[in-house]
Design an enzyme around this catalytic site. Structure first.
Site, PDB file in Angstrom:
ATOM      1  N   ASP A 170      31.853 -41.333 -13.447  1.00 35.56           N
ATOM      2  CA  ASP A 170      33.088 -40.457 -12.949  1.00 35.56           C
ATOM      3  C   ASP A 170      34.064 -40.852 -14.498  1.00 35.56           C
ATOM      4  O   ASP A 170      35.206 -39.959 -14.579  1.00 35.56           O
ATOM      5  CB  ASP A 170      33.880 -41.290 -12.067  1.00 35.56           C
ATOM      6  CG  ASP A 170      34.075 -42.584 -12.138  1.00 35.56           C
ATOM      7  OD1 ASP A 170      33.738 -43.004 -13.423  1.00 35.56           O
ATOM      8  OD2 ASP A 170      34.564 -43.293 -11.240  1.00 35.56           O
ATOM      9  N   TYR A 264      34.631 -46.716 -23.292  1.00 33.58           N
ATOM     10  CA  TYR A 264      33.717 -47.581 -23.109  1.00 33.58           C
ATOM     11  C   TYR A 264      33.078 -48.056 -24.568  1.00 33.58           C
ATOM     12  O   TYR A 264      32.453 -48.972 -24.884  1.00 33.58           O
ATOM     13  CB  TYR A 264      32.586 -47.492 -22.254  1.00 33.58           C
ATOM     14  CG  TYR A 264      32.788 -47.611 -20.821  1.00 33.58           C
ATOM     15  CD1 TYR A 264      32.505 -48.894 -20.269  1.00 33.58           C
ATOM     16  CD2 TYR A 264      33.588 -46.848 -19.955  1.00 33.58           C
ATOM     17  CE1 TYR A 264      32.742 -49.131 -19.036  1.00 33.58           C
ATOM     18  CE2 TYR A 264      33.509 -46.954 -18.750  1.00 33.58           C
ATOM     19  CZ  TYR A 264      33.440 -48.319 -17.938  1.00 33.58           C
ATOM     20  OH  TYR A 264      33.625 -48.736 -16.987  1.00 33.58           O
TER      21      TYR A 264
HETATM   22  P1  NAD Z   1      30.700 -53.361  -3.977  1.00 30.77           P
HETATM   23  O1  NAD Z   1      30.012 -54.659  -4.160  1.00 30.77           O
HETATM   24  O2  NAD Z   1      32.062 -53.319  -3.249  1.00 30.77           O
HETATM   25  O3  NAD Z   1      29.890 -52.513  -2.856  1.00 30.77           O
HETATM   26  C1  NAD Z   1      28.480 -52.146  -3.090  1.00 30.77           C
HETATM   27  C2  NAD Z   1      27.760 -52.345  -1.728  1.00 30.77           C
HETATM   28  O4  NAD Z   1      26.379 -52.211  -2.129  1.00 30.77           O
HETATM   29  C3  NAD Z   1      27.845 -53.786  -1.109  1.00 30.77           C
HETATM   30  O5  NAD Z   1      28.469 -53.475   0.158  1.00 30.77           O
HETATM   31  C4  NAD Z   1      26.549 -54.191  -0.924  1.00 30.77           C
HETATM   32  O6  NAD Z   1      26.348 -54.920   0.088  1.00 30.77           O
HETATM   33  C5  NAD Z   1      25.721 -52.777  -1.221  1.00 30.77           C
HETATM   34  N1  NAD Z   1      24.376 -53.098  -1.671  1.00 30.77           N
HETATM   35  C6  NAD Z   1      23.747 -54.194  -2.522  1.00 30.77           C
HETATM   36  N2  NAD Z   1      22.655 -53.876  -2.782  1.00 30.77           N
HETATM   37  C7  NAD Z   1      22.134 -53.090  -1.768  1.00 30.77           C
HETATM   38  C8  NAD Z   1      20.685 -52.658  -1.464  1.00 30.77           C
HETATM   39  N3  NAD Z   1      19.833 -53.109  -2.026  1.00 30.77           N
HETATM   40  N4  NAD Z   1      20.829 -51.603  -0.592  1.00 30.77           N
HETATM   41  C9  NAD Z   1      21.797 -51.238   0.232  1.00 30.77           C
HETATM   42  N5  NAD Z   1      23.110 -51.816   0.047  1.00 30.77           N
HETATM   43  C10 NAD Z   1      23.278 -52.642  -1.196  1.00 30.77           C
HETATM   44  O7  NAD Z   1      30.955 -52.321  -5.289  1.00 30.77           O
HETATM   45  P2  NAD Z   1      31.897 -51.341  -5.988  1.00 30.77           P
HETATM   46  O8  NAD Z   1      32.689 -52.213  -6.733  1.00 30.77           O
HETATM   47  O9  NAD Z   1      32.426 -50.567  -4.554  1.00 30.77           O
HETATM   48  O10 NAD Z   1      30.690 -50.515  -6.584  1.00 30.77           O
HETATM   49  C11 NAD Z   1      29.598 -49.703  -6.062  1.00 30.77           C
HETATM   50  C12 NAD Z   1      28.985 -49.428  -7.123  1.00 30.77           C
HETATM   51  O11 NAD Z   1      29.457 -48.090  -7.698  1.00 30.77           O
HETATM   52  C13 NAD Z   1      28.819 -50.278  -8.448  1.00 30.77           C
HETATM   53  O12 NAD Z   1      27.408 -50.016  -8.783  1.00 30.77           O
HETATM   54  C14 NAD Z   1      29.611 -49.863  -9.209  1.00 30.77           C
HETATM   55  O13 NAD Z   1      29.304 -49.975 -10.600  1.00 30.77           O
HETATM   56  C15 NAD Z   1      29.558 -48.083  -9.047  1.00 30.77           C
HETATM   57  N6  NAD Z   1      30.376 -47.358  -9.592  1.00 30.77           N
HETATM   58  C16 NAD Z   1      29.997 -46.272 -10.602  1.00 30.77           C
HETATM   59  C17 NAD Z   1      30.674 -45.454 -11.055  1.00 30.77           C
HETATM   60  C18 NAD Z   1      30.123 -44.463 -12.155  1.00 30.77           C
HETATM   61  O14 NAD Z   1      30.960 -43.979 -13.079  1.00 30.77           O
HETATM   62  N7  NAD Z   1      28.815 -44.159 -12.127  1.00 30.77           N
HETATM   63  C19 NAD Z   1      32.293 -45.385 -10.554  1.00 30.77           C
HETATM   64  C20 NAD Z   1      32.490 -46.179  -9.904  1.00 30.77           C
HETATM   65  C21 NAD Z   1      31.719 -47.334  -9.171  1.00 30.77           C
HETATM   66  C1  G6P Z   2      34.429 -46.446 -14.371  1.00 29.26           C
HETATM   67  C2  G6P Z   2      33.179 -46.376 -14.736  1.00 29.26           C
HETATM   68  C3  G6P Z   2      32.130 -46.600 -13.676  1.00 29.26           C
HETATM   69  C4  G6P Z   2      32.643 -48.068 -13.347  1.00 29.26           C
HETATM   70  C5  G6P Z   2      33.999 -48.509 -13.067  1.00 29.26           C
HETATM   71  C6  G6P Z   2      34.630 -49.929 -12.895  1.00 29.26           C
HETATM   72  O1  G6P Z   2      34.777 -45.536 -13.389  1.00 29.26           O
HETATM   73  O2  G6P Z   2      32.706 -44.978 -15.053  1.00 29.26           O
HETATM   74  O3  G6P Z   2      30.937 -46.754 -14.324  1.00 29.26           O
HETATM   75  O4  G6P Z   2      31.857 -48.928 -12.534  1.00 29.26           O
HETATM   76  O5  G6P Z   2      34.967 -47.680 -14.085  1.00 29.26           O
HETATM   77  O6  G6P Z   2      35.803 -49.885 -12.352  1.00 29.26           O
HETATM   78  P1  G6P Z   2      36.365 -51.227 -11.853  1.00 29.26           P
HETATM   79  O7  G6P Z   2      37.715 -50.617 -11.137  1.00 29.26           O
HETATM   80  O8  G6P Z   2      35.314 -51.600 -10.787  1.00 29.26           O
HETATM   81  O9  G6P Z   2      36.368 -52.216 -12.854  1.00 29.26           O
HETATM   82 MN    MN Z   3      30.630 -45.025 -15.231  1.00 27.06          MN
END
Ligand code: NAD
Ligand code: G6P
Ligand code: MN
Length: 443
Positions: A170, A264
């Site tokens: 994102d 980043y």
């Molecule tokens: P979080 O820990 O609150 O939630 C993650 C959930 O995944 C947890 O409830 C956990 O139990 C579950 N989980 C872990 N391993 C699992 C598995 N093998 N099968 C099913 N469920 C499983 O984390 P969060 O802060 O909400 O972030 C979630 C993910 O989204 C992270 O990987 C974060 O980096 C990612 N994220 C990515 C972007 C991006 O730009 N690509 C943006 C925002 C968040």
């Molecule tokens: C951005 C990035 C994600 C990352 C997130 C972390 O959205 O694109 O890849 O996971 O920031 O945000 P946080 O609020 O969890 O530090």
């Molecule tokens: Mn990202």
């Protein structure tokens, strides 16, 4: 209009309510038949599941909602899987951020040693949910947010090359929203050219639909304020540490003034600065800020909804910037050919970069998935930085596949964020202990 069935993998994620609120806000564009949550932590997911069940009964009773830890129930009869799992949850994010500090290196969720450690954990969880999806809904697409997206994407390329998994971030969308504010245009009116790796890229052009170029105007602004804008453009990237990051874009731009940088890049261009900042409060990193902030707020709201038996007056924020997910699902479902920045195999999109690198570039997305738009040749500075970083990402995946200690040591040694092979080795030995049971065995 056809209605779609969606499973959210990582149902217990702090982002689940925001994404669901956003989907409810977009039902006219993307109608939902079924919405399911799947997580392997039933207790964590149960809190959000119970609250969202109450909320959905009140706000969208026509959607069949359920939550489960059973993969067969979760992944059967779905069109899209929106994945955002965090293998090891916040306890392990904290370690990713804190363990490197013991070795004089900053720790971060997706960059440097923290990202490498997280990558090694994430691959196993990702392969597991991809396999569930293919077993129970072979035509389903996975729209994957789970980090570290660069390493996850490379792992998919190597180990699940035929799978319908689209890896997305994102950050390009979020930063474009900031740019749109800087120039006073709606983000939907802007078209970009961009090249890089995930969390490692540059914008070379930002134009409106009439072809007017805004890059100079944005550059002038960023060279003074970074991407800090007057009005916040989303609810996610607003904490003090994020403000600091938006501001730091000013110094990143100074290194490569022709192109607008992804925030980043601060971890690769100013690792010493990041370490110095973290060193002052090694016990309180971003993981702690999120646990006390977003995680607490989201789960508190859920508990309140459960206690009152109604969601009235207890709002979850709409994750506005995540409309990207709906746009992407729509592009596939309705063949919209919308243009979006995605992580795809290079195959010539960046002319002077390896074909087999997973790069982040604008793509046209339709029913068959993304088609990358060519970005031409990139300058030597960026090319060299990207080649170093993509090799780190490839070595991590090779280390995973081959259970290779040597390759993992090379990956850490090559990372621009680690000063020497000696530090890399000490760090690796520490990470192996701290990640016991969640990494494949290395020998
Ligand atoms: P979080 O820990 O609150 O939630 C993650 C959930 O995944 C947890 O409830 C956990 O139990 C579950 N989980 C872990 N391993 C699992 C598995 N093998 N099968 C099913 N469920 C499983 O984390 P969060 O802060 O909400 O972030 C979630 C993910 O989204 C992270 O990987 C974060 O980096 C990612 N994220 C990515 C972007 C991006 O730009 N690509 C943006 C925002 C968040
Ligand atoms: C951005 C990035 C994600 C990352 C997130 C972390 O959205 O694109 O890849 O996971 O920031 O945000 P946080 O609020 O969890 O530090
Ligand atoms: Mn990202």
């Amino acid at each position: 209009m056809k209605k779609f069935s969606v499973v959210i993998a990582g149902g217990g994620s702090t982002f689940t309510p925001g994404i669901i609120m956003m989907m409810l806000d977009n039902l006219e564009r993307f109608p939902l038949k079924k919405l399911k949550l799947y997580d392997n932590d039933g207790d964590r997911q149960g809190i959000l599941g119970e609250a969202l069940e109450i909320l959905l009964k009140e706000q969208a009773p026509e959607i069949e909602f359920s939550y489960t830890t059973d993969p067969e129930v979760a992944f059967s009869d779905v069109d899209f899987c929106m994945a955002h799992i965090r293998v090891g949850k916040y306890a392990m994010r904290e370690k990713d951020e804190k363990v490197p500090l013991r070795h004089g290196v900053f720790g971060q969720e997706t960059c440097g040693p923290g990202g490498i450690a997280y990558g090694m954990r994430s691959i196993t969880g990702m392969l597991e949910i991809i396999d569930y999806m293919e077993k129970y809904s072979p035509d389903c697409w996975m729209l994957n947010y789970s980090n570290p997206a660069a390493i996850v994407a490379e792992a998919c390329r190597v180990m699940r090359p035929e799978s319908k998994v689209l890896n997305i971030c994102d950050m390009p969308v979020g930063t474009l929203r900031r740019m749109s504010q800087i120039i006073g245009k709606a983000p939907e009116e802007l078209e970009v050219r961009y090249f890089g790796l995930n969390h490692f890229g540059w914008w070379t052009s930002v134009k409106d639909t009439e072809g007017h170029e805004y890059i100079d105007q944005i550059r002038n602004y960023v060279s003074e304020h970074g991407y800090l804008t007057q009005i916040e453009v989303d609810t996610q990237h607003t904490d003090p540490s994020w403000q600091e990051t938006h501001k730091k874009a000013k110094d990143i731009l100074a290194v490569t003034p022709d192109y607008l940088p992804n925030t980043y890049l601060k971890y690769y261009l100013y690792p010493d600065y990041v370490f110095e900042h973290m060193k002052d409060h090694p016990e309180f990193t971003r993981a702690n800020e999120v646990m006390q902030g977003r995680e607490k707020t989201v789960f508190d709201h859920a508990q309140q909804i459960i206690a009152k038996g109604t969601a009235e007056g207890i709002a979850f924020d709409i994750d506005a910037h995540a409309t990207f997910i709906v746009d992407l699902a729509r592009a596939i479902a309705f063949n919209t050919h919308e243009r979006m920045v995605m992580i795809v195999e290079n195959n010539g999109a960046i002319a002077n970069f390896p074909d087999d690198a997973m790069v982040e570039v604008p793509c046209i997305v339709g029913t068959d998935g993304p088609e990358a738009l060519t970005q031409g040749k990139i300058p030597a500075f960026q090319q060299a930085m990207m080649f170093q970083q993509v090799t780190v990402e490839k070595l991590v995946v090779e280390a995973y596949v081959e259970n290779s200690y040597q390759k993992m040591w090379q990956a850490l040694t090559l990372s621009k964020t680690v000063p020497s092979a000696q530090v890399a080795k000490e760090l690796l030995d520490d990470l192996i202990i701290e990640n016991a049971g969640t990494w494949p065995e290395l020998h």
